[in-house]
Design a protein around this motif. Sequence first.
Motif, PDB file in Angstrom:
ATOM      1  N   PHE A   8      52.138  53.065  55.052  1.00  0.00           N
ATOM      2  CA  PHE A   8      52.957  53.347  53.871  1.00  0.00           C
ATOM      3  C   PHE A   8      52.834  52.270  52.797  1.00  0.00           C
ATOM      4  O   PHE A   8      53.108  52.533  51.627  1.00  0.00           O
ATOM      5  N   ALA A   9      52.423  51.069  53.155  1.00  0.00           N
ATOM      6  CA  ALA A   9      52.257  50.011  52.159  1.00  0.00           C
ATOM      7  C   ALA A   9      50.862  50.037  51.540  1.00  0.00           C
ATOM      8  O   ALA A   9      50.711  49.870  50.331  1.00  0.00           O
ATOM      9  N   LEU A  10      49.835  50.249  52.357  1.00  0.00           N
ATOM     10  CA  LEU A  10      48.469  50.168  51.853  1.00  0.00           C
ATOM     11  C   LEU A  10      47.942  51.478  51.273  1.00  0.00           C
ATOM     12  O   LEU A  10      47.165  51.451  50.309  1.00  0.00           O
ATOM     13  N   LEU A  11      48.317  52.595  51.827  1.00  0.00           N
ATOM     14  CA  LEU A  11      47.766  53.871  51.376  1.00  0.00           C
ATOM     15  C   LEU A  11      48.055  54.149  49.896  1.00  0.00           C
ATOM     16  O   LEU A  11      47.133  54.515  49.163  1.00  0.00           O
ATOM     17  N   PRO A  12      49.277  53.973  49.414  1.00  0.00           N
ATOM     18  CA  PRO A  12      49.490  54.201  47.978  1.00  0.00           C
ATOM     19  C   PRO A  12      48.674  53.260  47.092  1.00  0.00           C
ATOM     20  O   PRO A  12      48.164  53.681  46.046  1.00  0.00           O
ATOM     21  N   ILE A  13      48.529  52.027  47.509  1.00  0.00           N
ATOM     22  CA  ILE A  13      47.731  51.070  46.724  1.00  0.00           C
ATOM     23  C   ILE A  13      46.272  51.503  46.692  1.00  0.00           C
ATOM     24  O   ILE A  13      45.629  51.492  45.629  1.00  0.00           O
ATOM     25  N   LEU A  14      45.742  51.909  47.839  1.00  0.00           N
ATOM     26  CA  LEU A  14      44.356  52.379  47.886  1.00  0.00           C
ATOM     27  C   LEU A  14      44.174  53.655  47.069  1.00  0.00           C
ATOM     28  O   LEU A  14      43.151  53.814  46.379  1.00  0.00           O
ATOM     29  N   GLU A  15      45.127  54.562  47.144  1.00  0.00           N
ATOM     30  CA  GLU A  15      45.049  55.808  46.373  1.00  0.00           C
ATOM     31  C   GLU A  15      45.038  55.516  44.870  1.00  0.00           C
ATOM     32  O   GLU A  15      44.230  56.097  44.125  1.00  0.00           O
ATOM     33  N   ILE A  16      45.916  54.647  44.418  1.00  0.00           N
ATOM     34  CA  ILE A  16      45.981  54.323  42.988  1.00  0.00           C
ATOM     35  C   ILE A  16      44.689  53.652  42.535  1.00  0.00           C
ATOM     36  O   ILE A  16      44.136  53.987  41.480  1.00  0.00           O
ATOM     37  N   ALA A  17      44.181  52.717  43.347  1.00  0.00           N
ATOM     38  CA  ALA A  17      42.931  52.036  42.984  1.00  0.00           C
ATOM     39  C   ALA A  17      41.780  53.030  42.900  1.00  0.00           C
ATOM     40  O   ALA A  17      40.962  52.983  41.966  1.00  0.00           O
ATOM     41  N   LEU A  18      41.705  53.969  43.849  1.00  0.00           N
ATOM     42  CA  LEU A  18      40.636  54.959  43.828  1.00  0.00           C
ATOM     43  C   LEU A  18      40.784  55.909  42.640  1.00  0.00           C
ATOM     44  O   LEU A  18      39.787  56.262  41.987  1.00  0.00           O
ATOM     45  N   LEU A  19      42.012  56.331  42.344  1.00  0.00           N
ATOM     46  CA  LEU A  19      42.235  57.194  41.187  1.00  0.00           C
ATOM     47  C   LEU A  19      41.826  56.503  39.886  1.00  0.00           C
ATOM     48  O   LEU A  19      41.228  57.119  38.999  1.00  0.00           O
ATOM     49  N   ILE A  20      42.118  55.227  39.760  1.00  0.00           N
ATOM     50  CA  ILE A  20      41.732  54.473  38.557  1.00  0.00           C
ATOM     51  C   ILE A  20      40.215  54.370  38.461  1.00  0.00           C
ATOM     52  O   ILE A  20      39.637  54.576  37.385  1.00  0.00           O
ATOM     53  N   ASN A  21      39.558  54.083  39.588  1.00  0.00           N
ATOM     54  CA  ASN A  21      38.095  53.974  39.574  1.00  0.00           C
ATOM     55  C   ASN A  21      37.436  55.308  39.243  1.00  0.00           C
ATOM     56  O   ASN A  21      36.489  55.359  38.447  1.00  0.00           O
ATOM     57  N   VAL A  22      37.905  56.383  39.854  1.00  0.00           N
ATOM     58  CA  VAL A  22      37.336  57.704  39.570  1.00  0.00           C
ATOM     59  C   VAL A  22      37.630  58.082  38.121  1.00  0.00           C
ATOM     60  O   VAL A  22      36.772  58.629  37.417  1.00  0.00           O
ATOM     61  N   GLY A  23      38.828  57.768  37.651  1.00  0.00           N
ATOM     62  CA  GLY A  23      39.188  58.055  36.268  1.00  0.00           C
ATOM     63  C   GLY A  23      38.320  57.319  35.268  1.00  0.00           C
ATOM     64  O   GLY A  23      38.002  57.850  34.205  1.00  0.00           O
ATOM     65  N   SER A  24      37.921  56.109  35.598  1.00  0.00           N
ATOM     66  CA  SER A  24      37.061  55.359  34.683  1.00  0.00           C
ATOM     67  C   SER A  24      35.639  55.918  34.664  1.00  0.00           C
ATOM     68  O   SER A  24      34.919  55.744  33.689  1.00  0.00           O
ATOM     69  N   VAL A  25      35.235  56.615  35.708  1.00  0.00           N
ATOM     70  CA  VAL A  25      33.897  57.188  35.769  1.00  0.00           C
ATOM     71  C   VAL A  25      33.859  58.581  35.133  1.00  0.00           C
ATOM     72  O   VAL A  25      32.995  58.871  34.298  1.00  0.00           O
ATOM     73  N   ILE A  26      34.790  59.460  35.523  1.00  0.00           N
ATOM     74  CA  ILE A  26      34.725  60.846  35.034  1.00  0.00           C
ATOM     75  C   ILE A  26      35.782  61.148  33.972  1.00  0.00           C
ATOM     76  O   ILE A  26      35.798  62.247  33.437  1.00  0.00           O
ATOM     77  N   GLY A  27      36.666  60.236  33.679  1.00  0.00           N
ATOM     78  CA  GLY A  27      37.707  60.457  32.678  1.00  0.00           C
ATOM     79  C   GLY A  27      39.044  60.747  33.323  1.00  0.00           C
ATOM     80  O   GLY A  27      39.111  61.302  34.428  1.00  0.00           O
ATOM     81  N   GLY A  28      40.101  60.388  32.624  1.00  0.00           N
ATOM     82  CA  GLY A  28      41.451  60.528  33.161  1.00  0.00           C
ATOM     83  C   GLY A  28      41.872  61.970  33.368  1.00  0.00           C
ATOM     84  O   GLY A  28      42.403  62.328  34.420  1.00  0.00           O
ATOM     85  N   TRP A  29      41.643  62.840  32.351  1.00  0.00           N
ATOM     86  CA  TRP A  29      42.048  64.232  32.478  1.00  0.00           C
ATOM     87  C   TRP A  29      41.214  64.967  33.520  1.00  0.00           C
ATOM     88  O   TRP A  29      41.731  65.851  34.205  1.00  0.00           O
ATOM     89  N   ASN A  30      39.951  64.616  33.630  1.00  0.00           N
ATOM     90  CA  ASN A  30      39.121  65.231  34.673  1.00  0.00           C
ATOM     91  C   ASN A  30      39.613  64.841  36.068  1.00  0.00           C
ATOM     92  O   ASN A  30      39.595  65.653  36.997  1.00  0.00           O
ATOM     93  N   THR A  31      40.056  63.600  36.196  1.00  0.00           N
ATOM     94  CA  THR A  31      40.599  63.155  37.483  1.00  0.00           C
ATOM     95  C   THR A  31      41.880  63.908  37.820  1.00  0.00           C
ATOM     96  O   THR A  31      42.063  64.361  38.955  1.00  0.00           O
ATOM     97  N   VAL A  32      42.763  64.065  36.844  1.00  0.00           N
ATOM     98  CA  VAL A  32      44.012  64.815  37.059  1.00  0.00           C
ATOM     99  C   VAL A  32      43.681  66.255  37.439  1.00  0.00           C
ATOM    100  O   VAL A  32      44.274  66.833  38.363  1.00  0.00           O
ATOM    101  N   GLY A  33      42.730  66.859  36.721  1.00  0.00           N
ATOM    102  CA  GLY A  33      42.322  68.228  37.030  1.00  0.00           C
ATOM    103  C   GLY A  33      41.753  68.358  38.425  1.00  0.00           C
ATOM    104  O   GLY A  33      42.030  69.332  39.138  1.00  0.00           O
ATOM    105  N   LEU A  34      40.965  67.374  38.831  1.00  0.00           N
ATOM    106  CA  LEU A  34      40.380  67.384  40.181  1.00  0.00           C
ATOM    107  C   LEU A  34      41.458  67.280  41.249  1.00  0.00           C
ATOM    108  O   LEU A  34      41.404  67.971  42.273  1.00  0.00           O
TER     109      LEU A  34
END
Length: 174
Positions: A8-34
């Motif tokens: 419960f402590a690490l999973l949200p941090i890892l999820e947020i970091a991965l979402l930010i990295n994917v968002g920087s590659v494919i774009g924020g709205w594309n990440t939300v859509g995915l």
Amino acid sequence: MRVLFILFALLPILEIALLINVGSVIGGWNTVGLVILSAFIGAYFVKREGVSTLQTAQEKMQRNEVPGKELVEGLMLVVAGILLVTPGFITDIFGFLLAMPGSRHFFAAQVSKHMKMRVVAPGMGPGTAGFGQGQTPFGQSPFGDRSNSSNSDGDVFEGEYTDHTTNDPDKRLK
């Protein structure tokens, strides 16, 4: 207990970091859509597999078999559904693993084997896990140990009986 805390402590941090990295590659709205698309696909898949598992459990119950494997798989589908609608890619991966029939059957077999090793029928010998007479998984039963009680105090036991040996419904006992 530590595993849950770390999860419960690490999973949200890892999820947020991965979402930010994917968002920087494919774009924020594309990440939300995915993320939204994976939630819809996962919900549909879990529903379809859940209906299939429920039908299999009902067929087993009609044959007077215990649907133990199907109950474990149903629980896994509930967890998969929760993981798939939770925003994030890591939870989606684990959710899809639990929702796919091949991996779900494998995990269900492992969980069932683990459960069988931990819960053994009472009276199987010393050192076995299980619940004896008058015991529950949480300790002593509030009803006490009734294994040595007799029916000499006039207790009444109610029940129903149906005689299925005759085909005439009027002659059946009720």
